[in-house]
Design a protein around this motif. Sequence first.
Motif, mmCIF file in Angstrom:
data_model
loop_
_atom_site.group_PDB
_atom_site.id
_atom_site.type_symbol
_atom_site.label_atom_id
_atom_site.label_comp_id
_atom_site.label_asym_id
_atom_site.label_seq_id
_atom_site.Cartn_x
_atom_site.Cartn_y
_atom_site.Cartn_z
ATOM 1 N N TRP A 1 -2.553 5.914 -8.789
ATOM 2 C CA TRP A 1 -2.152 6.534 -7.548
ATOM 3 C C TRP A 1 -3.502 6.620 -6.866
ATOM 4 O O TRP A 1 -4.637 6.688 -7.065
ATOM 5 N N THR A 2 -3.457 6.205 -5.408
ATOM 6 C CA THR A 2 -4.329 6.334 -4.253
ATOM 7 C C THR A 2 -4.159 7.533 -3.388
ATOM 8 O O THR A 2 -3.134 7.736 -2.973
ATOM 9 N N TYR B 1 -0.263 11.068 -2.133
ATOM 10 C CA TYR B 1 -0.844 9.928 -2.537
ATOM 11 C C TYR B 1 0.213 8.927 -2.773
ATOM 12 O O TYR B 1 1.476 9.159 -2.607
ATOM 13 N N ASP B 2 -0.277 7.665 -2.944
ATOM 14 C CA ASP B 2 0.572 6.526 -2.866
ATOM 15 C C ASP B 2 0.334 5.828 -3.974
ATOM 16 O O ASP B 2 -0.517 5.658 -4.786
ATOM 17 N N SER B 3 1.543 4.973 -4.569
ATOM 18 C CA SER B 3 1.604 4.317 -5.616
ATOM 19 C C SER B 3 2.662 3.169 -5.486
ATOM 20 O O SER B 3 3.616 3.269 -5.206
ATOM 21 N N GLN B 4 2.232 2.093 -6.348
ATOM 22 C CA GLN B 4 3.004 0.849 -6.558
ATOM 23 C C GLN B 4 4.083 0.958 -7.888
ATOM 24 O O GLN B 4 5.144 0.507 -7.855
ATOM 25 N N ASP B 5 3.419 1.537 -8.791
ATOM 26 C CA ASP B 5 4.088 1.517 -10.056
ATOM 27 C C ASP B 5 4.269 2.955 -10.763
ATOM 28 O O ASP B 5 4.805 3.066 -11.747
ATOM 29 N N SER C 1 7.419 1.943 -1.487
ATOM 30 C CA SER C 1 6.302 2.553 -2.454
ATOM 31 C C SER C 1 6.634 3.770 -2.970
ATOM 32 O O SER C 1 7.761 4.479 -2.285
ATOM 33 N N LEU C 2 5.890 4.313 -4.027
ATOM 34 C CA LEU C 2 6.259 5.594 -4.425
ATOM 35 C C LEU C 2 5.087 6.627 -3.893
ATOM 36 O O LEU C 2 4.084 6.063 -3.550
ATOM 37 N N HIS C 3 5.357 7.714 -3.596
ATOM 38 C CA HIS C 3 4.440 8.887 -2.959
ATOM 39 C C HIS C 3 4.694 10.106 -3.686
ATOM 40 O O HIS C 3 5.575 10.694 -4.246
ATOM 41 N N MET C 4 3.369 10.913 -3.594
ATOM 42 C CA MET C 4 3.308 11.994 -4.432
ATOM 43 C C MET C 4 2.883 13.175 -3.493
ATOM 44 O O MET C 4 1.884 12.941 -2.739
ATOM 45 N N THR D 1 11.296 15.075 -10.937
ATOM 46 C CA THR D 1 11.925 13.745 -11.544
ATOM 47 C C THR D 1 12.009 12.579 -10.301
ATOM 48 O O THR D 1 12.780 13.155 -9.262
ATOM 49 N N TYR D 2 11.768 11.557 -10.711
ATOM 50 C CA TYR D 2 12.072 10.333 -9.710
ATOM 51 C C TYR D 2 12.966 9.313 -10.522
ATOM 52 O O TYR D 2 12.699 9.041 -11.769
ATOM 53 N N VAL D 3 14.136 9.077 -10.029
ATOM 54 C CA VAL D 3 15.096 8.119 -10.683
ATOM 55 C C VAL D 3 15.000 7.003 -10.273
ATOM 56 O O VAL D 3 15.017 6.320 -9.276
ATOM 57 N N GLU D 4 14.409 6.023 -11.050
ATOM 58 C CA GLU D 4 14.029 4.384 -10.902
ATOM 59 C C GLU D 4 15.284 3.820 -11.069
ATOM 60 O O GLU D 4 15.927 3.895 -12.312
ATOM 61 N N LYS D 5 15.683 3.087 -10.209
ATOM 62 C CA LYS D 5 17.098 2.205 -10.224
ATOM 63 C C LYS D 5 16.762 1.030 -11.103
ATOM 64 O O LYS D 5 15.937 0.068 -10.911
ATOM 65 N N GLY D 6 17.621 0.906 -12.216
ATOM 66 C CA GLY D 6 17.856 -0.676 -12.871
ATOM 67 C C GLY D 6 16.923 -0.819 -13.717
ATOM 68 O O GLY D 6 16.721 -1.827 -13.973
ATOM 69 N N THR D 7 15.689 -0.119 -14.062
ATOM 70 C CA THR D 7 14.669 -0.385 -15.097
ATOM 71 C C THR D 7 14.710 -0.312 -16.243
ATOM 72 O O THR D 7 13.816 -0.532 -16.963
#
Length: 509
Positions: A214-215, A206-210, A187-190, A100-106
């Motif tokens: 994922w890249t 992996y990396d991602s902006q949203d 950035s997000l990372h996995m 789980t990733y907690v995304e702030k304020g969205t």
Amino acid sequence: MCHRTPRDRTRKRSTVMPKSTWSVGFHLRSPRAWLNDPNGCCQFRGVYHIFYQYDHGWPEVDQKGWGAFSSNDLVHWSYDGVPLEPSIPEDRHGVFSGTTYVEKGTASDGGDKMRVFYTGNVISPDPDHNEKDFDFVYDGRQANEITVESEDGRRFTEKRVVIRAEDYPEICSTHVRDPKVWEQGGSLHMLLGARHIDSHGMVLLYDSQDGYDWTFRRSISPRYFFGYVWECPNIVQIDGHDYLSINPQGLPSLYDRWQNMWQSGYIPLAESILETSEVDERDFMEWDHGHDFYAPQTFQDEQGRWILVGWLGTFDRNYSAEPDELGWWHCLTVPRVVTRDEETGLLRQNPVPELRQLRQTQQVLREHEPLEVEGRLADISLEHISSVVGTLTLDDTFQISYVQGRLAINYLNKETAAGRADRFIRLQRLSSLRVLVDGSVVEIYANGGTEVFSSRWFPAQRPSLTIETSLEAERSFVYPLSDAMTEMYATAIAPDLRLPGWNKADDQA
């Protein structure tokens, strides 16, 4: 979460489970049947959430979803049912482990949003096909990374596949799973656990902006062979230092380490995990030396603490977790605070301090004077130990011994072990010992949490616990603990999860 060929389902599941002194009073377990990996552990909008792999139809049904618990204090928990189960083609044979990733304020109300990522398990082709035609390493399986979102931690959006099996790099076998997602540097990372086509364990980064696209950045591998697959990767980042947690399978059992069927530990990194491509496997440190520990999850709570929760269980068939047919299999460790030892750079684990609110009247534990504790829930603490030889014994059947630089757990009555054998580690000096006893669970923290053992035991059914020690210490106390779980297990099981043949007594075990 391990991918396996279908299990032996000949084990008979009890439908009526009598109350037992082996039941747990401050550990999380499934309401019934099978539990394994903790998943999606987080603190979200002030509430702690622990999800877990749950197969509530085991052994007749082998299809995992996520069960859920929530708490305001990491001690008193609510059961939140099974929010995630297989429902789309990409996870039709199991909602496997994830994060789980907690995304702030969205969120729509301006608050935080919970974003869950997990592996969808697919056995392909159709499971009715002859499974002998596949090795389930290079063919016969698919793993898809899937995300869902929630604004309350209980109700989730429709599933969205973000990485499909065909998207993994060519170096991968079919064994890719268990995403860990976090934000760093904008950035997000996995991380994904994986098995290389040459059959060595590795992690994919992996990396991602949203969080949707994922890249692939790189793989992280050992210098030399260190298991054929790595599962459930996690990270700990303390004071500018990164630690990679992995669960390697295929390590040889040695005289004083790597004794479990599969291992779980961490590797201190020389640089940021984002810049790491190779790790020194010789730096691998086991999280826990006990018989029953695997697949820990780490997360940072709103106080900034790093918390670890592990599966207090194993797939090892050499020993049992349900010898009296309790009707439930395995549980989770108590939440542990992970800290960094500045002198050694290694990590310590200790039960969250919130657990102390369950302590009842303190009792002094004197050398060679057996102490009877009503109930079988206890917190035992020995500080400033001066003995170079000594023991702490429970019920004359389970013993912790320190002799000639060896810290060991010994099953004095083999019937209580349910197949477990004695185990030890090398320890130059024993300075402190904390032991949690909870029905059929023993967690041992030595030297301020630098060394830990988690194991099950199954002593004679009796209402009190006998504790005796020959260790000399400045402070030796026993705290009987209150039961924080009985009411929840007895009353908070969602009716729609009750299986055919359910009996009210099922919820009393």
